[in-house]
Scaffold this active site. Structure first.
Site, PDB file in Angstrom:
ATOM      1  N   SER A 225       0.884  -1.219   0.139  1.00  0.00           N
ATOM      2  CA  SER A 225       0.111  -0.061  -0.052  1.00  0.00           C
ATOM      3  C   SER A 225       1.066   1.301   0.093  1.00  0.00           C
ATOM      4  O   SER A 225       1.832   1.223   0.756  1.00  0.00           O
ATOM      5  CB  SER A 225      -0.827   0.086   1.377  1.00  0.00           C
ATOM      6  OG  SER A 225      -1.750   0.951   1.199  1.00  0.00           O
ATOM      7  N   GLU A 226       0.776   2.049  -0.917  1.00  0.00           N
ATOM      8  CA  GLU A 226       1.658   3.050  -1.298  1.00  0.00           C
ATOM      9  C   GLU A 226       1.861   4.253  -0.081  1.00  0.00           C
ATOM     10  O   GLU A 226       2.891   4.906  -0.060  1.00  0.00           O
ATOM     11  CB  GLU A 226       1.439   3.771  -2.515  1.00  0.00           C
ATOM     12  CG  GLU A 226       0.462   4.463  -2.842  1.00  0.00           C
ATOM     13  CD  GLU A 226      -0.853   3.528  -3.348  1.00  0.00           C
ATOM     14  OE1 GLU A 226      -0.856   2.317  -3.336  1.00  0.00           O
ATOM     15  OE2 GLU A 226      -1.694   4.389  -4.002  1.00  0.00           O
ATOM     16  N   ASN A 227       1.030   4.221   1.001  1.00  0.00           N
ATOM     17  CA  ASN A 227       1.302   5.333   1.854  1.00  0.00           C
ATOM     18  C   ASN A 227       2.281   4.409   2.849  1.00  0.00           C
ATOM     19  O   ASN A 227       2.627   5.430   3.877  1.00  0.00           O
ATOM     20  CB  ASN A 227       0.063   5.329   2.700  1.00  0.00           C
ATOM     21  CG  ASN A 227      -0.457   4.125   3.011  1.00  0.00           C
ATOM     22  OD1 ASN A 227      -0.675   3.086   2.496  1.00  0.00           O
ATOM     23  ND2 ASN A 227      -1.030   4.221   4.363  1.00  0.00           N
TER      24      ASN A 227
ATOM     25  N   SER B  84       8.280   3.985   0.030  1.00  0.00           N
ATOM     26  CA  SER B  84       7.243   3.254  -0.692  1.00  0.00           C
ATOM     27  C   SER B  84       7.595   3.573  -2.097  1.00  0.00           C
ATOM     28  O   SER B  84       7.248   2.487  -2.850  1.00  0.00           O
ATOM     29  CB  SER B  84       6.014   3.781  -0.028  1.00  0.00           C
ATOM     30  OG  SER B  84       5.154   2.943  -0.726  1.00  0.00           O
TER      31      SER B  84
END
Lengths: 232, 218
Positions: free
Chosen positions: B46-48, B88
């Protein structure tokens, strides 16, 4: 304050020197890991014409949305905005300028800004509206665009724990943009849930070393959840 | 019959491999997580800043500091790691994510994708989509083959502002599985009960159609 002790006792001290027209870099992703106390103080100060560099812009009555409510923001640099009606209204009325920036490019702009790198090439955004007007260079047969770093007059950051020297640890995904924001402020203000004495945090687990931190304050946090999603 | 959203996710899930790190976009791509084959391990990014995203939390597990890129509360699986947004996107931009699945408004024969902006409508932003399409080698686009009014979304040239240029090679629609190479669409599979004629009629860009087009399996 003396020596390496970064602790201040009030948000007034923490944001002393913030003026109209300044640029602020803010950590946070949605409402997760946002510097709630700094935002509240900036609202109270009433400074205007701010440029805010932050992945998002809060919601109507919380987070950076509070500064929209106070009509204090001139320009937002973000990857995703518009979760709130005030934002939409001010944008459509032309009161608010928005520079949409890809999320990874935004993180890297902050990182580069804090690391003394003025610009970097990335494939992200090449051939899209984001790449328009930017220098293009080919490396190994692929096109990249030149993106410039960002820095702020202030950076406002939310950590979990810190020691008095400003060594900061973040909690879970409340880390997000906070470590990069912390490096990119001329004055970096970090608010945390708990301040401990130096030596209480394991040196190898520090996310943000105290060298980046100018002012540290212990705050209280509502930690509002934007999308409360439970397993069925 | 056109595939349901769940069936599209099931078809995408066939592209998963054991040990893959996978980023799933919002919408149909998110459903892919429900169809990871038995005995296969994949880790969701999840890119956060979360690698090893787990299911939504129970009331007891609910934690404001634990969210995904859609800002939903989530959990982390055993073996997960959590990091900054710069880290990330270093793993995304650096090509370390094995598979990225995302939705789109349009794709074209050059592998261009438009997924974030409709001129005249309020633009909320691209989030991490531009970084994801620029960084990944292995991307699957999921979308309906045509709009509700019947307009094809597989075009000679995208009409909307792009998210990325020349980066898409695989598309799973409700009618077909299509690959993009050499400036053409290549029809690879059709949804069960959907005719080649229907797919061709709803594909505006040039498409290569083999003599026999097999039915999609799940």
């Amino acid at each position: 304050m003396s020596g390496f002790d970064k602790v201040v006792n009030t948000y007034a001290e923490a944001l002393d020197g913030l003026q109209d027209g300044m640029t602020i870099i803010a950590g946070g992703f949605g409402l997760c890991g946002i510097p709630e106390g700094c935002i509240a103080r900036i609202r109270e100060m009433g400074v205007r014409d701010l440029t805010i560099i932050s992945n998002n812009c809060g919601v109507d009555d919380f987070g950076l949305g509070l500064l929209l409510e106070g009509r204090q923001i001139k320009k937002m640099v973000s990857s995703y905005v518009g979760e709130n009606a005030i934002f939409e209204q001010q944008f459509l009325d032309g009161e608010l300028e928005v520079e949409l920036t890809p999320q990874g490019t935004l993180a890297e702009k902050m990182r580069a800004g804090g690391a003394g790198i003025p610009a970097f090439y990335t494939a992200t955004g090449y051939g899209t509206p984001v790449g328009e007007g930017k220098e293009v260079r080919e490396f190994n047969g692929r096109n990249y665009i030149l993106e410039e770093a960002v820095t702020g007059d202030f950076a406002i950051v939310k950590g979990w724990k810190a020691d008095r020297y400003g060594n900061v640890i973040y909690r879970h995904t409340a880390q997000n943009f906070n470590p990069m924001a912390a490096t990119a402020g001329r004055i970096t203000v970090v608010e945390v849930e708990e301040i401990v004495e130096p030596g209480k945090l394991e040196p190898g687990t520090i996310h943000t070393p105290g060298i980046y931190v100018n002012r540290l304050i212990q705050g209280e946090f509502e930690k509002r959840i934007e999308q409360r999603t439970l397993t069925e | 019959m056109a595939l349901s959203r769940q069936q599209m996710a099931m078809r995408v899930a066939r592209e998963l491999r054991d040990g893959y790190y996978v980023n799933l976009g919002i919408g149909i791509p998110t459903l892919v997580a429900n169809y990871v084959p038995e005995g296969m391990e994949v880790m969701l990014q999840s890119e956060n800043g979360l690698l090893g995203m787990g299911p939504f939390p129970t009331e007891e597990q609910l934690d404001a500091d634990m969210i995904n890129a859609g800002k939903q509360t989530v959990t982390a699986i055993t073996g997960a790691s959590i990091f900054s947004s710069a880290e990330s996107f270093a793993m995304i931009r650096g090509g370390h994510v094995d598979l990225t699945v995302l939705g789109a408004f349009e794709v074209d024969v050059q592998g261009n994708i438009a997924s974030w902006m409709i001129p005249g409508k309020l633009v909320k932003g691209m989030g991490g989509a531009m970084d994801l399409v620029a960084g990944a080698d292995n991307i699957i686009v999921t979308m309906t083959h045509a709009s509700k009014s019947g307009a094809s979304k597989l075009l000679p040239e995208c009409t909307l502002p792009l998210t990325g240029a020349g980066c898409i090679h695989k598309v799973v629609t409700d009618l077909a599985y299509v690959e993009i190479n050499d400036g053409k669409f290549w029809l690879k599979e059709r949804a069960p009960g959907v005719s080649v004629d229907e797919i061709v009629s709803k594909t505006a860009g040039e498409m290569v159609v083999p003599e026999v087009v097999g039915e999609m399996g799940f």
